[in-house]
Design an enzyme around this catalytic site. Structure first.
Site, mmCIF file in Angstrom:
data_model
loop_
_atom_site.group_PDB
_atom_site.id
_atom_site.type_symbol
_atom_site.label_atom_id
_atom_site.label_comp_id
_atom_site.label_asym_id
_atom_site.label_seq_id
_atom_site.Cartn_x
_atom_site.Cartn_y
_atom_site.Cartn_z
ATOM 1 N N ARG A 134 13.884 7.600 -4.995
ATOM 2 C CA ARG A 134 13.161 7.243 -3.866
ATOM 3 C C ARG A 134 12.671 5.840 -4.577
ATOM 4 N NH1 ARG A 134 6.712 7.550 -3.142
ATOM 5 N NH2 ARG A 134 6.550 6.009 -1.282
ATOM 6 N N HIS B 81 5.675 -0.574 0.490
ATOM 7 C CA HIS B 81 4.887 0.106 -0.487
ATOM 8 C C HIS B 81 3.788 -0.958 -0.976
ATOM 9 C CE1 HIS B 81 4.929 3.534 -3.817
ATOM 10 N NE2 HIS B 81 3.977 2.591 -4.025
ATOM 11 N N GLU C 92 1.196 5.375 1.183
ATOM 12 C CA GLU C 92 -0.320 5.697 1.049
ATOM 13 C C GLU C 92 -1.140 4.814 1.740
ATOM 14 O OE1 GLU C 92 -1.349 6.010 -3.177
ATOM 15 O OE2 GLU C 92 -0.204 7.557 -3.634
ATOM 16 N N ASN D 288 1.978 12.635 -2.163
ATOM 17 C CA ASN D 288 1.607 11.909 -3.388
ATOM 18 C C ASN D 288 0.494 12.523 -3.866
ATOM 19 O OD1 ASN D 288 3.821 10.247 -2.552
ATOM 20 N ND2 ASN D 288 2.572 8.267 -2.628
ATOM 21 N N TYR E 249 -2.196 13.200 -7.459
ATOM 22 C CA TYR E 249 -2.551 12.953 -8.577
ATOM 23 C C TYR E 249 -3.912 13.477 -9.060
ATOM 24 C CZ TYR E 249 1.113 9.414 -8.481
ATOM 25 O OH TYR E 249 2.303 8.878 -8.444
ATOM 26 N N GLU F 18 5.494 11.791 -4.858
ATOM 27 C CA GLU F 18 4.944 11.261 -6.214
ATOM 28 C C GLU F 18 4.238 12.384 -6.894
ATOM 29 O OE1 GLU F 18 2.848 7.665 -6.349
ATOM 30 O OE2 GLU F 18 4.112 6.741 -4.808
HETATM 31 C C1 GAL Z 1 0.215 5.753 -6.361
HETATM 32 C C2 GAL Z 1 1.187 4.821 -5.771
HETATM 33 C C3 GAL Z 1 2.245 4.471 -6.798
HETATM 34 C C4 GAL Z 1 1.957 4.745 -8.371
HETATM 35 C C5 GAL Z 1 0.858 5.773 -8.425
HETATM 36 C C6 GAL Z 1 0.412 5.956 -9.946
HETATM 37 O O1 GAL Z 1 -0.958 5.838 -5.568
HETATM 38 O O2 GAL Z 1 2.016 5.045 -4.607
HETATM 39 O O3 GAL Z 1 2.726 3.049 -6.696
HETATM 40 O O4 GAL Z 1 1.152 3.247 -8.756
HETATM 41 O O5 GAL Z 1 -0.131 5.621 -7.554
HETATM 42 O O6 GAL Z 1 -1.065 5.459 -10.205
#
Ligand code: GAL
Length: 516
Positions: A123, A169, A214, A349, A351, A415
């Protein structure tokens, strides 16, 4: 939303985590149980030995501004990130993406490390202003930009790697920002032309499209909190208008694809949504409601219109009751003609997990909190760089939430990853190996045990790159990149090797349970 208050407390929280020395190892596998530090739910956290279903898509992700460099080469127009980084004062040590990983000149190197990794999907994003320097088709297309992406896509296909292309992006052409960016409906129209152009140009070779990355982060962090490009601090009302236009921009592009190209090209068009998991602090009704509101106002805001043709009811009610914002409305035609089921896959995505409760009189915890909600990071969790929590079961719960709320859609984890901070050549990233093992295992549980239609996992990121406001200080790479060496050499970390093994095994098969 009381933003300044929320923002302040978020920053304080972030700083607190930066100064506290946190242990770096997050979990171990003991007797087939993950011993996540401070997680004691053995049923939930027991490691699953099995394989993903056949055809699971293994990949890694990057984005144009973060890796390409060549910021003004061969006729590329400037994007809002060129402006932001050149202005100074927005990015750690005023780093810029001028050269980044120099991927604009390193197709062969990038494809070589992708091949070594063994991924079958990559990707990446196209830089809108590299293809259309002012973002529009009013001026000639940049032939060099076009040639670059054709060359990259061809090299991937020759290496049996499926390209997954993100159209936008974060790096809006500056010329479109100059007319108001996505606040101006003309930008929605230009996005449609740009998407159409890419489908036409690359669609014979590209079968997976992510229209927008995002939107939640782009809108709020870029337009309300002023933290990322275009670094604006607009009133909330305007964020909601911009968000509305982004939702329509995706839906129009999706529709265009299926009207003009889908039948012949047989591809899929989705979007990548930032998906934080909000775990209710207790099972009390008020906390369950608060957690649901958090999910609706982060994920539901942008995703629900594509699955149920409108904003979440909870969000509408909340906004009406607690703010003086007027949530824009979709017209009946928009609902019927362009929004209905306008996402072929949900790009997830992920995190972060937060604990959420009803706020009462307490201050908000994070900057995402609506007035009635307080979210916080459990003090016992491992937190990387103030924000990135290590809570593997959070991704499984997020996947289940999407499954439940959006008609069991196809999902691709577009992600997921973990950062390190620093410039050291740290190739032995055991903590990232553990992180990936645990998170991928939880994704597999969602697929095999919960029946979630999750079809792929893309690690963020192929290599260290320009991490937005953190510059090159924050590193997510499965490959280390030396940014002081003009050749920008890439070196595989332990996590790259571990990922290759997981890919080869299509999961974690030793001791596969036959009963599953
Ligand atoms: C996401 C973003 C990515 C990358 C990732 C890590 O929000 O789509 O580009 O930076 O966070 O922080």
């Amino acid at each position: 939303m009381s933003v300044s208050f929320a923002k302040l407390s978020f920053l304080v929280l972030a700083l607190m985590f930066l100064v506290v020395d946190r242990p770096s190892s997050c979990l171990e596998l003991i007797d087939d149980k993950f011993v996540y530090r401070n997680f004691q739910d053995h049923k939930r956290d027991t490691f699953l030995h099995n394989r993903f279903k056949k055809g699971f898509a293994w990949g890694v992700a990057t984005s144009a501004y973060q890796i390409e460099g060549g910021w003004n080469e061969d006729g590329k127009g400037p994007s809002i990130w060129d402006t932001c980084s050149h202005q100074g004062g927005h990015v750690f040590m005023n780093h810029t993406g001028d050269v980044a990983c120099d991927s604009y000149h390193k197709i062969a190197e990038d494809v070589a490390i992708l091949k070594d990794l063994g991924v079958t999907y990559y990707r990446f994003s196209v830089s809108w202003s590299r293809l259309l320097p002012d973002g529009t088709l009013n001026h000639p297309v940049n032939k060099h930009g076009l040639a670059y992406y054709h060359k990259l896509i061809d090299a991937l296909i020759n290496a049996n790697i499926e390209p997954v292309v993100t159209l936008f992006h974060f790096d809006l052409p500056q010329a479109l920002q100059d007319i108001g960016g996505f606040e101006n409906r003309q930008t929605v129209q230009h996005f449609l032309y740009f998407a159409d152009f890419c489908f036409r140009e690359f669609g014979q070779k590209v079968k997976y499209w992510v229209t927008i990355n995002e939107p939640y982060v782009y809108v709020l962090f870029g337009h309300e909190y002023g933290l990322i490009a275009p670094n604006l601090k607009l009133p909330s009302q305007r964020s909601f208008n911009i968000a509305h236009n982004l939702i329509l921009a995706h839906a129009r592009a999706w529709k265009r694809y299926h009207e003009r190209y889908g039948q012949e090209q047989q591809g899929l068009v989705g979007m990548a949504f930032s998906t934080i998991w909000a775990e209710p602090m207790t099972q009390k009704a008020a906390d369950l409601e608060a957690a649901n509101l958090f999910m609706q106002m982060t994920v539901g805001w942008f995703a629900r219109p594509h699955y149920h043709s409108d904003y979440p009811d909870e969000m509408k009610e909340y906004i009406e009751k607690h703010t003086d914002i007027k949530l824009p409305e979709f017209s009946p035609q928009e609902k019927e003609q362009i929004l209905t089921r306008s996402c072929d896959f949900y790009g997830l995505n992920h995190y972060m997990t937060v604990m959420v409760k009803e706020r009462g009189n307490e201050m908000p915890g994070q900057m995402f909190d609506p007035e009635t909600v307080r979210s916080e990071i459990d003090r016992n969790w491992i937190v990387k760089e103030g924000y990135y929590t290590i809570v593997p079961w959070g991704i499984r719960k997020a996947l289940n939430w999407i499954h439940k709320h959006f008609h069991g859609p196809a999902i691709i984890v577009t992600e997921n990853g973990m950062p390190h901070v620093g410039y050291d050549v740290n190739l032995e990233d055991q903590d990232r190996v553990e992180y990936m093992t645990a998170y991928i295992n939880e994704v597999m549980k969602a697929q095999l045990l919960d029946g979630v239609d999750v079809r792929g996992y893309f690690a963020w990121s192929l290599m260290d790159n320009f991490e937005w406001t953190h510059g090159y200080m924050m590193r997510f790479g499965l490959h280390y990149v030396n940014f002081t060496d003009p050749a920008r050499p890439r070196m595989a970390r332990a996590s790259a090797k571990a990922y290759t093994e997981i890919i080869q095994d299509n999961g974690f098969p030793s001791k596969v349970r036959e009963d599953l």
